[in-house]
Design a protein around this motif. Structure first.
Motif, short mmCIF file in Angstrom:
data_model
loop_
_atom_site.label_atom_id
_atom_site.label_comp_id
_atom_site.label_asym_id
_atom_site.label_seq_id
_atom_site.Cartn_x
_atom_site.Cartn_y
_atom_site.Cartn_z
N LEU A 178 -6.52 -3.14 -18.04
CA LEU A 178 -6.14 -1.90 -17.37
C LEU A 178 -6.10 -2.07 -15.86
N THR A 179 -5.20 -1.37 -15.23
CA THR A 179 -5.20 -1.25 -13.78
C THR A 179 -6.19 -0.15 -13.40
N GLU A 180 -6.40 0.02 -12.11
CA GLU A 180 -7.25 1.12 -11.66
C GLU A 180 -6.69 2.46 -12.14
N HIS A 181 -5.38 2.57 -12.13
CA HIS A 181 -4.72 3.79 -12.63
C HIS A 181 -5.04 4.00 -14.10
N GLY A 182 -5.01 2.92 -14.89
CA GLY A 182 -5.33 3.03 -16.30
C GLY A 182 -6.79 3.36 -16.55
N LEU A 214 -5.24 4.99 -27.71
CA LEU A 214 -6.16 4.11 -28.44
C LEU A 214 -6.11 2.68 -27.88
N ILE A 215 -4.97 2.27 -27.37
CA ILE A 215 -4.90 0.97 -26.67
C ILE A 215 -5.75 1.05 -25.40
N VAL A 216 -5.67 2.16 -24.70
CA VAL A 216 -6.51 2.34 -23.51
C VAL A 216 -7.98 2.26 -23.90
N ARG A 217 -8.35 2.91 -25.01
CA ARG A 217 -9.73 2.83 -25.49
C ARG A 217 -10.19 1.40 -25.66
N GLU A 218 -9.34 0.56 -26.23
CA GLU A 218 -9.70 -0.85 -26.43
C GLU A 218 -9.83 -1.59 -25.10
N LEU A 219 -8.92 -1.32 -24.18
CA LEU A 219 -8.91 -2.05 -22.90
C LEU A 219 -9.98 -1.55 -21.93
N LEU A 220 -10.56 -0.38 -22.18
CA LEU A 220 -11.67 0.07 -21.35
C LEU A 220 -12.87 -0.87 -21.48
N ALA A 221 -12.92 -1.65 -22.54
CA ALA A 221 -14.00 -2.61 -22.73
C ALA A 221 -13.72 -3.94 -22.03
N GLY A 222 -12.58 -4.07 -21.38
CA GLY A 222 -12.26 -5.30 -20.66
C GLY A 222 -10.97 -5.93 -21.17
N PRO A 223 -10.55 -7.04 -20.56
CA PRO A 223 -9.30 -7.71 -20.95
C PRO A 223 -9.33 -8.14 -22.41
N ARG A 224 -8.16 -8.04 -23.06
CA ARG A 224 -8.07 -8.42 -24.47
C ARG A 224 -6.75 -9.12 -24.75
N ARG A 225 -6.82 -10.06 -25.68
CA ARG A 225 -5.60 -10.73 -26.12
C ARG A 225 -4.84 -9.81 -27.07
N TYR A 226 -3.55 -10.07 -27.19
CA TYR A 226 -2.71 -9.28 -28.08
C TYR A 226 -3.25 -9.32 -29.51
N THR A 227 -3.64 -10.50 -29.97
CA THR A 227 -4.13 -10.62 -31.35
C THR A 227 -5.42 -9.83 -31.56
#
Length: 226
Positions: free
Chosen positions: A92-96, A36-49
């Motif tokens: 995400l990295t390219e691997h992610g 689910l963290i990957v799901r969020e980061l697929l939309a681009g960089p995100r802050r922890y908050t």
């Protein structure tokens, strides 16, 4: 004379210890919340908050632990944005990003379970991006589709525009090539494959805004010539 303190050994992540590709994959992403963290980061960089706000139910300790594991596993990196933002973000990295088809397939498999929203269910508009991606496959090269729901807005990059970067993003697009206006039930209908996008448009479940080739393709279900 006091004994010299030995350096602490890095904690060993749990493993299935099986020489199996599926088991190795689950060693990296099988922990609760990781995908689910990957799901969020697929939309681009995100802050922890921002991650914490869009992952209701995760504790701060667990989120921090999963992000650290993802960094160590080469799935994500943490970097600081230049001024004036000067904020730390995870991406995400390219691997992610290689997990996109995994999550898309998982969303397709889970779509039939979206029969109705339970009273305890949180909802974010962009969570419907993954189930909708198959309905937009092959529509255009580099087009941006803005999706408007009662719950909010997000946008999807199709074709070459999605290569090597975020496939979808939060909020409205700066200059979308077309817009889809629908409700959550219509989105679930598309996600479950009960109607094609062209059928949903023809039945009045989805409204398409825009006059360009991508808007025309969304109305007819055909790929525009580019």
């Amino acid at each position: 004379m006091p004994r010299q303190q030995q350096p602490a050994r890095p904690a060993r992540r749990r493993s299935y210890d099986q020489f199996c590709a599926a088991a190795r994959a689950l060693d990296s992403v099988g922990d609760r919340w990781t995908l689910l963290i990957v799901r969020e980061l697929l939309a681009g960089p995100r802050r922890y908050t921002d991650l914490h706000a869009d992952l209701p139910g995760v504790s701060t300790d667990v989120l921090a632990s999963r992000l650290k594991d993802m960094e160590q596993g080469g799935l994500a990196v943490r970097r600081r944005l230049p001024p004036p933002a000067a904020a730390a973000v995870y991406e995400l990295t390219e691997h992610g990003r290689g997990l996109l088809p995994v999550l898309t397939a998982l969303a397709r498999w889970g779509a039939p379970a979206l029969d109705e929203r339970r009273p305890t269910d949180a909802v974010r508009a962009h969570w419907l991006a993954l189930p909708l991606l198959p309905a937009l496959d092959g529509l255009a090269h580099g087009g941006v589709v803005e999706v408007r729901l009662d719950e909010g807005e997000f946008h999807i990059r199709t074709g070459a525009g999605a290569a090597g970067g975020a496939v979808y993003g939060y909020g409205p697009a700066d200059a979308p090539d077309a817009c889809l206006v629908l409700d959550a039930e219509a989105a679930r209908t598309l996600a479950r494959g009960e109607r094609t996008l062209a059928e949903a448009v023809g039945d009045g479940l989805v409204e398409v805004l825009g006059d360009g080739p991508l808007a025309g393709a969304l109305r007819t279900g055909r790929c525009p010539r580019v």
